[in-house]
Design a protein around this motif. Structure first.
Motif, PDB file in Angstrom:
ATOM      1  N   LYS A 137      17.992 -32.209  24.856  1.00 18.11           N
ATOM      2  CA  LYS A 137      18.454 -31.201  25.959  1.00 18.11           C
ATOM      3  C   LYS A 137      17.437 -29.965  25.757  1.00 18.11           C
ATOM      4  O   LYS A 137      16.901 -29.222  26.836  1.00 18.11           O
ATOM      5  N   ASN A 138      17.531 -29.541  24.491  1.00 18.41           N
ATOM      6  CA  ASN A 138      16.829 -28.200  24.281  1.00 18.41           C
ATOM      7  C   ASN A 138      15.482 -28.440  24.053  1.00 18.41           C
ATOM      8  O   ASN A 138      14.583 -27.631  24.923  1.00 18.41           O
ATOM      9  N   GLU A 139      14.894 -29.397  23.963  1.00 21.50           N
ATOM     10  CA  GLU A 139      13.188 -29.864  24.064  1.00 21.50           C
ATOM     11  C   GLU A 139      13.027 -29.826  25.608  1.00 21.50           C
ATOM     12  O   GLU A 139      11.956 -29.438  26.048  1.00 21.50           O
ATOM     13  N   ALA A 140      13.729 -30.474  26.299  1.00 21.96           N
ATOM     14  CA  ALA A 140      13.415 -30.712  27.849  1.00 21.96           C
ATOM     15  C   ALA A 140      13.398 -29.304  28.452  1.00 21.96           C
ATOM     16  O   ALA A 140      12.699 -28.816  29.343  1.00 21.96           O
ATOM     17  N   LYS A 141      14.280 -28.582  28.285  1.00 25.84           N
ATOM     18  CA  LYS A 141      14.359 -27.028  28.687  1.00 25.84           C
ATOM     19  C   LYS A 141      13.383 -26.198  28.164  1.00 25.84           C
ATOM     20  O   LYS A 141      12.877 -25.423  29.154  1.00 25.84           O
ATOM     21  N   LEU A 142      12.854 -26.515  26.758  1.00 28.64           N
ATOM     22  CA  LEU A 142      11.817 -25.654  26.465  1.00 28.64           C
ATOM     23  C   LEU A 142      10.513 -25.948  27.047  1.00 28.64           C
ATOM     24  O   LEU A 142       9.712 -25.004  27.454  1.00 28.64           O
TER      25      LEU A 142
ATOM     26  N   VAL B 232       9.928 -25.875  18.948  1.00 21.88           N
ATOM     27  CA  VAL B 232       8.601 -26.146  19.470  1.00 21.88           C
ATOM     28  C   VAL B 232       8.024 -27.100  18.661  1.00 21.88           C
ATOM     29  O   VAL B 232       7.118 -27.960  19.335  1.00 21.88           O
ATOM     30  N   ALA B 233       8.047 -27.225  17.364  1.00 21.81           N
ATOM     31  CA  ALA B 233       7.353 -28.025  16.436  1.00 21.81           C
ATOM     32  C   ALA B 233       7.944 -29.494  16.938  1.00 21.81           C
ATOM     33  O   ALA B 233       6.928 -30.441  16.846  1.00 21.81           O
ATOM     34  N   ARG B 234       9.021 -29.507  17.023  1.00 20.10           N
ATOM     35  CA  ARG B 234       9.651 -30.915  17.370  1.00 20.10           C
ATOM     36  C   ARG B 234       8.978 -31.566  18.510  1.00 20.10           C
ATOM     37  O   ARG B 234       8.913 -32.648  18.931  1.00 20.10           O
ATOM     38  N   LEU B 235       8.941 -30.509  19.690  1.00 20.68           N
ATOM     39  CA  LEU B 235       8.544 -30.894  21.037  1.00 20.68           C
ATOM     40  C   LEU B 235       7.035 -31.228  20.942  1.00 20.68           C
ATOM     41  O   LEU B 235       6.539 -32.369  21.406  1.00 20.68           O
ATOM     42  N   ARG B 236       6.180 -30.380  20.148  1.00 26.13           N
ATOM     43  CA  ARG B 236       4.818 -30.907  19.843  1.00 26.13           C
ATOM     44  C   ARG B 236       4.568 -32.288  19.167  1.00 26.13           C
ATOM     45  O   ARG B 236       3.999 -32.936  19.560  1.00 26.13           O
ATOM     46  N   LYS B 237       5.627 -32.736  18.255  1.00 29.82           N
ATOM     47  CA  LYS B 237       5.483 -33.741  17.605  1.00 29.82           C
ATOM     48  C   LYS B 237       5.628 -34.895  18.508  1.00 29.82           C
ATOM     49  O   LYS B 237       4.870 -35.853  18.562  1.00 29.82           O
TER      50      LYS B 237
END
Length: 231
Positions: A157-162, A199-204
């Protein structure tokens, strides 16, 4: 376009709600005169009202009763009061639903849409869920998924919102304060490290999809979406 009236005395929350509702093709209006909200209500003639309890002069229960004298439009309370008695009083005074603060903006949208479907039926068919497309990369914020060349990855959820905020803000930079407010709603207990980790998790995950370096860090300010499809 359906009209939403926001009766909330915290200008920060009211503005964020207004901006978020407008992204979903809803015509959101904000009350600024709390001595008498009825003139604006009558002018806007909203399809739905978002109403706080703790307001200057008269509380939300009072205005809920006044609105019910002239309208049957859905009323959703949004309040920091999380007691059972507060929710019971809201419903008994004419409200249709109740959301406690801090809240998720996606939950607010879902509840607003549910009430509009319930009361106005086919109006709901006019909604367009947000989608982001660039080259062969597609992102669906409400489904928490991103696709590229037939491959699909699920986001938290947080990755999608980010990703939604950073991509939507492009080509401008999404500053950290905006990200804190839109993703976590309350910024008191969120630090820079929490944002950096997300942000790091999203980039990965984007890298796992073959998307290299789409998010640029702007030192001391925030993040920028700089994705370009490789030729």
């Amino acid at each position: 376009m359906e009209k939403i009236l926001i009766i909330e005395d915290d200008p920060k929350i009211a503005t964020l709600l207004q901006d978020y509702l407008r992204r979903y093709n809803l015509d959101a209006h904000v009350t600024t005169d709390f001595d008498d909200v009825m003139p604006l209500f009558e002018e806007v003639a909203p399809h739905l009202v978002l109403l706080d309890i703790n307001l200057p002069k008269y509380d939300g229960y009072f205005w809920c009763r006044k609105i019910r004298e002239v309208s049957t439009c859905p009323i959703i309370f949004i309040s920091a009061r999380d007691g059972e008695i507060d929710q019971v009083m809201a419903l008994e005074n004419g409200a249709d639903d109740y959301i406690t603060k801090p809240f998720s903006y996606q939950v607010v949208i879902a509840k607003v849409r549910a009430q509009l479907r319930r009361v106005y039926g086919d109006f709901a068919n006019q909604y367009q869920e947000p989608e982001f497309h660039e080259g062969n990369l597609s992102f669906y914020p409400l489904k928490f998924t991103i696709e590229r060349d037939g491959q699909t990855l699920e986001l938290s959820k947080n990755e999608a919102k980010l990703l939604e905020v950073i991509w939507r803000t492009a080509p401008n930079v999404a500053n950290r304060d905006l990200l804190y407010e839109e993703i976590w709603d309350e910024v008191t207990f969120i630090d820079d490290n929490t944002l950096s980790v997300n942000v790091a998790r999203l980039r990965k995950k984007l890298l796992d999809l073959g998307v290299k370096d789409p998010i640029k860090s702007v030192r001391g300010y925030g993040y920028q979406w700089v994705y370009k499809e490789e030729s």
